[in-house]
Each structure stands twice: as C-alpha cells, then as structure tokens.
Design a protein around this motif. Structure first.
Motif, PDB file in Angstrom:
ATOM      1  N   ARG A  71       0.946  -0.904   0.098  1.00 31.18           N
ATOM      2  CA  ARG A  71       0.414  -0.172  -0.151  1.00 31.18           C
ATOM      3  C   ARG A  71       1.022   1.389  -0.663  1.00 31.18           C
ATOM      4  N   ASN A 103      -3.323   3.747   8.603  1.00 31.90           N
ATOM      5  CA  ASN A 103      -4.470   3.293   7.482  1.00 31.90           C
ATOM      6  C   ASN A 103      -4.552   1.726   7.679  1.00 31.90           C
ATOM      7  N   GLY A 104      -3.766   1.036   8.604  1.00 35.92           N
ATOM      8  CA  GLY A 104      -3.824  -0.134   8.997  1.00 35.92           C
ATOM      9  C   GLY A 104      -3.487  -1.389   6.543  1.00 35.92           C
ATOM     10  N   ASN A 106      -5.791  -4.042   6.043  1.00 34.74           N
ATOM     11  CA  ASN A 106      -7.156  -4.202   5.609  1.00 34.74           C
ATOM     12  C   ASN A 106      -6.889  -5.157   4.270  1.00 34.74           C
ATOM     13  N   THR A 108      -7.841  -7.825   1.322  1.00 41.89           N
ATOM     14  CA  THR A 108      -8.629  -8.280   0.248  1.00 41.89           C
ATOM     15  C   THR A 108      -8.454  -9.437   0.283  1.00 41.89           C
ATOM     16  N   GLU A 132      -5.849  -9.473  10.498  1.00 43.47           N
ATOM     17  CA  GLU A 132      -5.687  -9.797   9.725  1.00 43.47           C
ATOM     18  C   GLU A 132      -5.331 -11.926   9.721  1.00 43.47           C
ATOM     19  N   LYS A 135      -7.956 -14.327   8.065  1.00 43.25           N
ATOM     20  CA  LYS A 135      -7.941 -14.172   7.023  1.00 43.25           C
ATOM     21  C   LYS A 135      -7.233 -15.363   6.916  1.00 43.25           C
TER      22      LYS A 135
END
Length: 280
Positions: A71, A103-104, A106, A108, A132, A135
C-alpha cells in the motif's frame, strides 16, 4: 524451493549519532534476510510519501523483493530513532509505524489469493497484522509471529492460538517466567515456540522436548536485526527440510537453530539491519 512473505512493518532506523538511516522493520527484515539466504521472498506492507519511504523502496528494488501488493499512503513512513552503545542498538523512540498504524493493511480477497501462493508468512507485533490473522489462518499456510520483548499476556492469549511459530525476546525475564511463557504459548496452539535470550542464546520447545542453542559469539558492530535474522534462518531451514523428511524432526530442529545462530552472528557485523545506510 520454498518461498516466503513478510507481512506488516517496514521502517527506517535513524541512527541519531551518525545522522544515517537504515531500512528495517521486523517483516521487511525477514523478507530481506530470506532473499540474502537465497530464497524467493516478498514483502507486503505500507509506505509513506516521504524521503524515508523512498529510501526503503529504492533499497527493496536493489534487493529484488516482490512488493507488488504493498500500500502507498500520504504521510510518514514508519520510522524509529536509534543509537548504539558498545555495538548494542538502543531505541530512543518512534512514530509507531506511521501510515501503517493510521491506515492498517485491510487485506482483500486478491491479497489473500496472492498470500496463498507462499509456503510461510511471517508477521510481528509492530506490523498491525493481528486483525488479518483469522483471514490468513483460513488459507492453511504456516504463520510465524514475533512477539518481540514488550508483549502482554493478553496479546499472547489472543495471537498464539492463530500462529504456528511463536517467537519471543526474553532477556528481561526470569527463567521460571520464560518457561511458563513457552509452555503457555504452546498450550494455546503454537506448534513451535522459540525464545531468544541475547548472549545466553535461544531455547525452543516443540511440545515434546526443549532444545537449547548457544550463540555464535562475535565482536558486534551493530546488534540491530540479530533476532530477526535468527528467526529467518531458523524458519527457512526448518520449513525447507521438514518438507523433505518429517521423520528427522529432532535433527532438523537442531540444525535449523544452529543455522539461525550462525546467520545472526553475521548480521551483527553489518551496520543497521542489513546495511544500505543513507545520510539524512
């Protein structure tokens, strides 16, 4: 050949006494050390928009790490302030991960499909990866986690059940406290638990027996990254060899710990975590 990924933090370690910054961070160190050992490795994290982020990314491109899923945010890259005392690194403060904290990650579904192609994922306490882990756990790939030295028991209780390898820095603990921690982490679900103890070496527990590893003693230039390099070399050797011969587990653990100690000693002869210093 195995391939591995570091998930979470990258920083620049700013050595204030010489006004020089070096790339680092637990997850990035893991990926960089794996590459140095000769393993295909990647890093997935977050970069800021400042000169520090530019230096880390330029270094990563030189190393040849895959950062295609990273990111990018406006703001400060992860940064720590450091000095040296007789070769030992001393942390003076940090911005606590900069844009990564703000922001972390995250992850997808596309990220998860990508992560699934690796043989091992390594993360740590400073990488803001805890949200996370469920997941990633569902992907059925081995997870390694570095709790560093300022973990809480609550964090151990939440995270250890979700990871296969738990690592702790325990120079500050008494022997009985350290042994209780090791047994607790294993009972919670971590298959292998390793504690590093500085000049006293390392101790591993696999649920059956304890293994001790003496350090390879050198005249350290800089101890930054010593623990991360031991973790990396141990994991690379272990996951590579256990795939080939699960029945020789005891010898593989001993050999892997020894490789970790040797690689850690070599890291102590390099400035910063893995070099690439730049004046600031």
């Amino acid at each position: 050949m195995v391939k591995v990924i570091g998930l979470g933090d990258n920083v620049v370690d700013k050595y204030e006494h010489i006004r020089t910054m070096y790339p680092g961070g637990n997850a990035l160190n893991f990926a960089a050390y794996a590459k140095k050992i000769g393993i295909n490795s990647a890093f997935l994290g977050a970069f800021g928009s400042d000169a520090e982020a530019d230096h880390v990314q330029n270094t990563i491109h030189e190393l040849g790490l895959d950062i295609s899923k990273c990111r990018h945010f406006n703001g400060e890259n992860g940064c720590a302030r450091v000095t040296l005392e007789d070769g030992d690194r001393v942390f003076l403060g940090s911005n606590e991960g900069g844009v990564l904290r703000e922001n972390g990650l995250n992850l997808t579904q596309d990220d998860l499909e990508y992560i699934k192609t690796f043989d091992l994922l390594h993360a740590g306490l400073y990488g803001y990866t805890e949200p996370e882990l469920d997941k990633i756990r569902a992907l059925s790939i081995p997870i390694s986690f570095d709790f560093s030295d300022d973990f809480t028991i609550e964090e151990v209780e939440r995270i250890a059940p979700k990871v296969d390898f738990s690592f702790f820095s325990c120079s500050h603990l008494k022997t009985d406290e350290m042994l209780n921690l090791v047994m607790k982490a294993h009972k919670l679900g971590s298959e292998i638990v390793v504690v590093t103890m500085g000049e006293k070496g390392a101790l591993l527990y696999d649920g059956t027996k304890f293994y001790s590893q003496e350090p390879e003693l050198v005249e350290a230039v800089d101890t930054m990254g010593a623990g991360d390099s031991l973790i990396t070399a141990f994991l690379i050797n272990y996951i590579s060899k256990i795939k080939e011969n699960e029945l020789d587990r005891e010898n593989i653990i001993k050999e892997s710990l020894n490789e970790g100690a040797i690689f850690s000693a070599k890291t102590c002869l390099v400035e910063g975590s893995f070099g690439y210093g730049k004046k600031y």
